[in-house]
Motif scaffolding. Structure first.
Motif, PDB file in Angstrom:
ATOM      1  N   ALA A 119       0.820  -1.207   0.000  1.00 22.62           N
ATOM      2  CA  ALA A 119       0.000   0.000   0.000  1.00 22.62           C
ATOM      3  C   ALA A 119       0.857   1.262   0.000  1.00 22.62           C
ATOM      4  CB  ALA A 119      -0.912   0.002   1.219  1.00 22.62           C
ATOM      5  N   TYR A 120       0.279   2.324  -0.554  1.00 21.13           N
ATOM      6  CA  TYR A 120       0.885   3.648  -0.509  1.00 21.13           C
ATOM      7  C   TYR A 120       0.427   4.341   0.777  1.00 21.13           C
ATOM      8  CZ  TYR A 120       2.236   3.489  -5.475  1.00 21.13           C
ATOM      9  OH  TYR A 120       2.806   3.177  -6.692  1.00 21.13           O
ATOM     10  N   PRO A 121       1.328   4.745   1.651  1.00 23.46           N
ATOM     11  CA  PRO A 121       0.920   5.364   2.915  1.00 23.46           C
ATOM     12  C   PRO A 121       0.102   6.645   2.733  1.00 23.46           C
ATOM     13  CG  PRO A 121       3.207   4.677   3.016  1.00 23.46           C
ATOM     14  CD  PRO A 121       2.777   4.517   1.592  1.00 23.46           C
ATOM     15  N   PHE A 122       0.465   7.469   1.746  1.00 22.98           N
ATOM     16  CA  PHE A 122      -0.251   8.728   1.544  1.00 22.98           C
ATOM     17  C   PHE A 122      -1.737   8.476   1.315  1.00 22.98           C
ATOM     18  CE2 PHE A 122      -1.835  11.828  -1.668  1.00 22.98           C
ATOM     19  CZ  PHE A 122      -1.864  12.957  -0.851  1.00 22.98           C
ATOM     20  N   GLU A 123      -2.053   7.577   0.400  1.00 26.77           N
ATOM     21  CA  GLU A 123      -3.449   7.305   0.081  1.00 26.77           C
ATOM     22  C   GLU A 123      -4.181   6.620   1.233  1.00 26.77           C
ATOM     23  OE1 GLU A 123      -0.934   7.133  -1.925  1.00 26.77           O
ATOM     24  OE2 GLU A 123      -1.468   7.307  -4.047  1.00 26.77           O
ATOM     25  N   LEU A 124      -3.465   5.841   2.026  1.00 31.91           N
ATOM     26  CA  LEU A 124      -4.093   5.194   3.173  1.00 31.91           C
ATOM     27  C   LEU A 124      -4.696   6.228   4.129  1.00 31.91           C
ATOM     28  CD1 LEU A 124      -1.762   2.284   4.373  1.00 31.91           C
ATOM     29  CD2 LEU A 124      -3.985   2.106   3.256  1.00 31.91           C
ATOM     30  N   GLY A 125      -4.035   7.372   4.235  1.00 32.94           N
ATOM     31  CA  GLY A 125      -4.478   8.371   5.190  1.00 32.94           C
ATOM     32  C   GLY A 125      -5.510   9.357   4.683  1.00 32.94           C
ATOM     33  N   ILE A 126      -5.755   9.388   3.368  1.00 26.73           N
ATOM     34  CA  ILE A 126      -6.661  10.387   2.802  1.00 26.73           C
ATOM     35  C   ILE A 126      -8.080  10.293   3.375  1.00 26.73           C
ATOM     36  CG2 ILE A 126      -7.867  11.079   0.692  1.00 26.73           C
ATOM     37  CD1 ILE A 126      -5.251  10.626  -0.831  1.00 26.73           C
ATOM     38  N   PRO A 127      -8.712   9.122   3.402  1.00 22.57           N
ATOM     39  CA  PRO A 127     -10.096   9.088   3.907  1.00 22.57           C
ATOM     40  C   PRO A 127     -10.239   9.613   5.334  1.00 22.57           C
ATOM     41  CG  PRO A 127      -9.607   7.090   2.691  1.00 22.57           C
ATOM     42  CD  PRO A 127      -8.303   7.803   2.880  1.00 22.57           C
ATOM     43  N   ALA A 128      -9.328   9.224   6.218  1.00 23.22           N
ATOM     44  CA  ALA A 128      -9.412   9.691   7.600  1.00 23.22           C
ATOM     45  C   ALA A 128      -9.231  11.202   7.674  1.00 23.22           C
ATOM     46  CB  ALA A 128      -8.361   8.986   8.461  1.00 23.22           C
ATOM     47  N   ARG A 129      -8.367  11.735   6.832  1.00 22.62           N
ATOM     48  CA  ARG A 129      -8.117  13.181   6.872  1.00 22.62           C
ATOM     49  C   ARG A 129      -9.317  13.967   6.358  1.00 22.62           C
ATOM     50  NH1 ARG A 129      -7.569  17.158   8.596  1.00 22.62           N
ATOM     51  NH2 ARG A 129      -5.900  18.724   8.511  1.00 22.62           N
ATOM     52  N   ILE A 130      -9.903  13.541   5.246  1.00 22.45           N
ATOM     53  CA  ILE A 130     -11.017  14.289   4.655  1.00 22.45           C
ATOM     54  C   ILE A 130     -12.295  14.115   5.467  1.00 22.45           C
ATOM     55  CG2 ILE A 130     -12.497  14.541   2.632  1.00 22.45           C
ATOM     56  CD1 ILE A 130      -9.671  15.654   2.268  1.00 22.45           C
ATOM     57  N   PHE A 131     -12.680  12.879   5.731  1.00 18.71           N
ATOM     58  CA  PHE A 131     -13.921  12.651   6.478  1.00 18.71           C
ATOM     59  C   PHE A 131     -13.796  13.107   7.933  1.00 18.71           C
ATOM     60  CE2 PHE A 131     -14.374   9.505   3.000  1.00 18.71           C
ATOM     61  CZ  PHE A 131     -15.551   9.988   2.466  1.00 18.71           C
ATOM     62  N   GLY A 132     -12.562  13.081   8.454  1.00 18.76           N
ATOM     63  CA  GLY A 132     -12.351  13.569   9.806  1.00 18.76           C
ATOM     64  C   GLY A 132     -12.507  15.076   9.918  1.00 18.76           C
ATOM     65  N   ALA A 133     -12.425  15.765   8.775  1.00 19.66           N
ATOM     66  CA  ALA A 133     -12.586  17.223   8.766  1.00 19.66           C
ATOM     67  C   ALA A 133     -14.025  17.649   8.538  1.00 19.66           C
ATOM     68  CB  ALA A 133     -11.690  17.829   7.680  1.00 19.66           C
ATOM     69  N   ALA A 134     -14.918  16.688   8.337  1.00 16.57           N
ATOM     70  CA  ALA A 134     -16.322  17.017   8.062  1.00 16.57           C
ATOM     71  C   ALA A 134     -17.060  17.378   9.347  1.00 16.57           C
ATOM     72  CB  ALA A 134     -17.013  15.837   7.382  1.00 16.57           C
ATOM     73  N   ASP A 135     -18.041  18.273   9.215  1.00 15.31           N
ATOM     74  CA  ASP A 135     -18.907  18.593  10.359  1.00 15.31           C
ATOM     75  C   ASP A 135     -19.827  17.420  10.689  1.00 15.31           C
ATOM     76  OD1 ASP A 135     -17.924  21.188  10.623  1.00 15.31           O
ATOM     77  OD2 ASP A 135     -19.349  21.988   9.163  1.00 15.31           O
ATOM     78  N   GLU A 136     -20.179  16.687   9.658  1.00 11.23           N
ATOM     79  CA  GLU A 136     -21.101  15.568   9.815  1.00 11.23           C
ATOM     80  C   GLU A 136     -20.367  14.374  10.418  1.00 11.23           C
ATOM     81  OE1 GLU A 136     -22.399  18.576   7.253  1.00 11.23           O
ATOM     82  OE2 GLU A 136     -20.587  17.372   7.107  1.00 11.23           O
ATOM     83  N   PRO A 137     -21.093  13.477  11.107  1.00  9.72           N
ATOM     84  CA  PRO A 137     -20.418  12.370  11.798  1.00  9.72           C
ATOM     85  C   PRO A 137     -19.976  11.244  10.857  1.00  9.72           C
ATOM     86  CG  PRO A 137     -22.796  12.232  12.140  1.00  9.72           C
ATOM     87  CD  PRO A 137     -22.545  13.510  11.398  1.00  9.72           C
ATOM     88  N   TYR A 138     -18.691  11.012  10.814  1.00  2.00           N
ATOM     89  CA  TYR A 138     -18.108   9.888  10.080  1.00  2.00           C
ATOM     90  C   TYR A 138     -17.164   9.135  11.019  1.00  2.00           C
ATOM     91  CZ  TYR A 138     -19.639  11.579   5.478  1.00  2.00           C
ATOM     92  OH  TYR A 138     -20.392  11.971   4.399  1.00  2.00           O
ATOM     93  N   GLU A 139     -17.080   7.848  10.799  1.00  2.00           N
ATOM     94  CA  GLU A 139     -16.114   7.005  11.499  1.00  2.00           C
ATOM     95  C   GLU A 139     -15.299   6.293  10.437  1.00  2.00           C
ATOM     96  OE1 GLU A 139     -16.124   3.524  14.940  1.00  2.00           O
ATOM     97  OE2 GLU A 139     -17.786   3.657  13.508  1.00  2.00           O
ATOM     98  N   VAL A 140     -13.982   6.452  10.482  1.00  2.00           N
ATOM     99  CA  VAL A 140     -13.105   5.850   9.482  1.00  2.00           C
ATOM    100  C   VAL A 140     -12.252   4.778  10.139  1.00  2.00           C
ATOM    101  CG1 VAL A 140     -11.338   6.261   7.735  1.00  2.00           C
ATOM    102  CG2 VAL A 140     -13.051   8.026   8.197  1.00  2.00           C
ATOM    103  N   LEU A 141     -12.359   3.560   9.620  1.00  2.00           N
ATOM    104  CA  LEU A 141     -11.596   2.426  10.137  1.00  2.00           C
ATOM    105  C   LEU A 141     -10.663   1.909   9.049  1.00  2.00           C
ATOM    106  CD1 LEU A 141     -14.496   0.387  11.804  1.00  2.00           C
ATOM    107  CD2 LEU A 141     -13.145   2.244  12.807  1.00  2.00           C
ATOM    108  N   LEU A 142      -9.502   1.437   9.460  1.00  5.63           N
ATOM    109  CA  LEU A 142      -8.560   0.802   8.540  1.00  5.63           C
ATOM    110  C   LEU A 142      -8.521  -0.683   8.843  1.00  5.63           C
ATOM    111  CD1 LEU A 142      -6.280   1.224   6.369  1.00  5.63           C
ATOM    112  CD2 LEU A 142      -4.682   1.255   8.295  1.00  5.63           C
TER     113      LEU A 142
END
Length: 330
Positions: free
Chosen positions: A17-40
């Motif tokens: 895996a590419y580490p950069f892309e692994l972190g993108i979902p947590a970074r973007i959805f973690g910045a949302a006002d709406e509730p998201y939970e991101v699991l790897l």
């Protein structure tokens, strides 16, 4: 009343895996006002080796896929690609509930294709891997000239930074353009790059600061409701039309007219989401000659009428007058 359960996004990581892309979902959805939970998670719950010389130990195994609302398959180094799914990966994907939204970043699309999830669909991957993708999966309509493509249930994206565009697109699907823009601002990234934008853009380094068309683009954004032509934009940039079109396309990846259409549609969508303006007023405000023109462009881009789009994203019901104004010409 209890708070709504967060939308669960599960990122599936595999060896290489590419580490950069692994972190993108947590970074973007973690910045949302709406509730998201991101699991790897990984296919077997064990650690995976990245292509950057270190390993990642996830907190979750394939069981996380059973409760996902969205699954995002992260990319792997192209040298690790295989045409068929391994039994472990196939078993992990079999845990995903029917109807779950599926997405991929870059070479993660190979996993979706190998699982048969992209058959007869239009899909994309990194442009350098597109020829191999087309050879291995002839039943997929691969398009190497877009950043991301798909529908509400299966979305694929190109390489690296397009994973940011993908996640913002998914957030926009869920909660509208304003929500995606707020998350993008927190992450200091562009709030929207059209999915149809070219993957790679030849952009020569400008010799002079005033040789860029960026100032003219900013000027045009404040005047979308006016009659803007290529000649008008070129005059503002103090360039000939030919030079302006060449430089504009090199910097943005699209021709000026298409760029204007994209910006007008984005502005119209934002107004439909956040105001009570009738469709005729929205169309005039962003520079469409008629409401019919807006309807045609929105229908072509998203497959829905303005009334349907507004009902989908508005946080409160439309007024009767507003609905009848739109439906009269839908």
């Amino acid at each position: 009343m209890s708070a709504a359960a967060p939308h669960r996004v599960v990122v599936l990581a595999q060896d290489g895996a590419y580490p950069f892309e692994l972190g993108i979902p947590a970074r973007i959805f973690g910045a949302a006002d709406e509730p998201y939970e991101v699991l790897l998670c990984t296919p077997d719950g064990g650690p995976i080796r990245t292509n950057a010389g270190f390993s990642v130990a996830p907190e979750h195994g394939p069981e996380a896929l059973e409760t996902a609302d969205t699954v995002i398959v992260a990319p792997v180094d192209p040298t690790r690609l295989r045409r068929e799914l391994s039994p472990v990966v196939a078993a992990a994907l079999a845990r995903v509930r029917p109807g779950t939204r599926m997405a991929s970043i870059c070479t993660g699309g190979f996993t979706l294709a190998a699982a048969g999830l992209l058959d007869t669909r239009r899909a994309t991957t990194h442009w350098q891997c597109a020829p191999l993708f087309a050879t291995w999966y002839p039943h997929v309509d691969v398009d190497e000239n877009v950043l991301y493509v798909g529908d509400e249930h299966v979305v694929t994206s190109a390489g690296a930074a397009s994973g940011i565009d993908l996640c913002l697109h998914l957030l926009r699907q869920d909660h509208g353009a304003a929500a995606a823009a707020r998350a993008a601002r927190r992450c200091v990234v562009a709030p929207h790059r059209d999915g149809g934008q070219a993957q790679y853009i030849e952009r020569p380094v400008a010799a002079l600061a005033d040789s860029s068309t960026s100032a003219t683009r900013a000027w045009a954004m404040d005047r979308l409701g006016e009659m803007l032509t290529v000649a008008t934009l070129a005059r503002h940039a103090h360039m000939s039309e030919r030079t302006f079109v060449r430089r504009f396309t090199a910097e943005t990846g699209v021709a000026p007219r298409r760029w204007l259409t994209q910006q007008r549609l984005l502005a119209a969508r934002a107004l439909l989401e956040s105001t009570d303006m009738g469709v005729d007023a929205v169309a005039a405000h962003v520079g469409y000659a008629t409401a019919t023109s807006l309807r045609n462009h929105l229908g072509s881009a998203l497959g829905v009428a303005p009334s349907v789009y507004r009902r989908t994203f508005r946080r409160r019901p439309s007024t009767p007058g507003e609905a009848s104004d739109d439906l009269a010409g839908s």
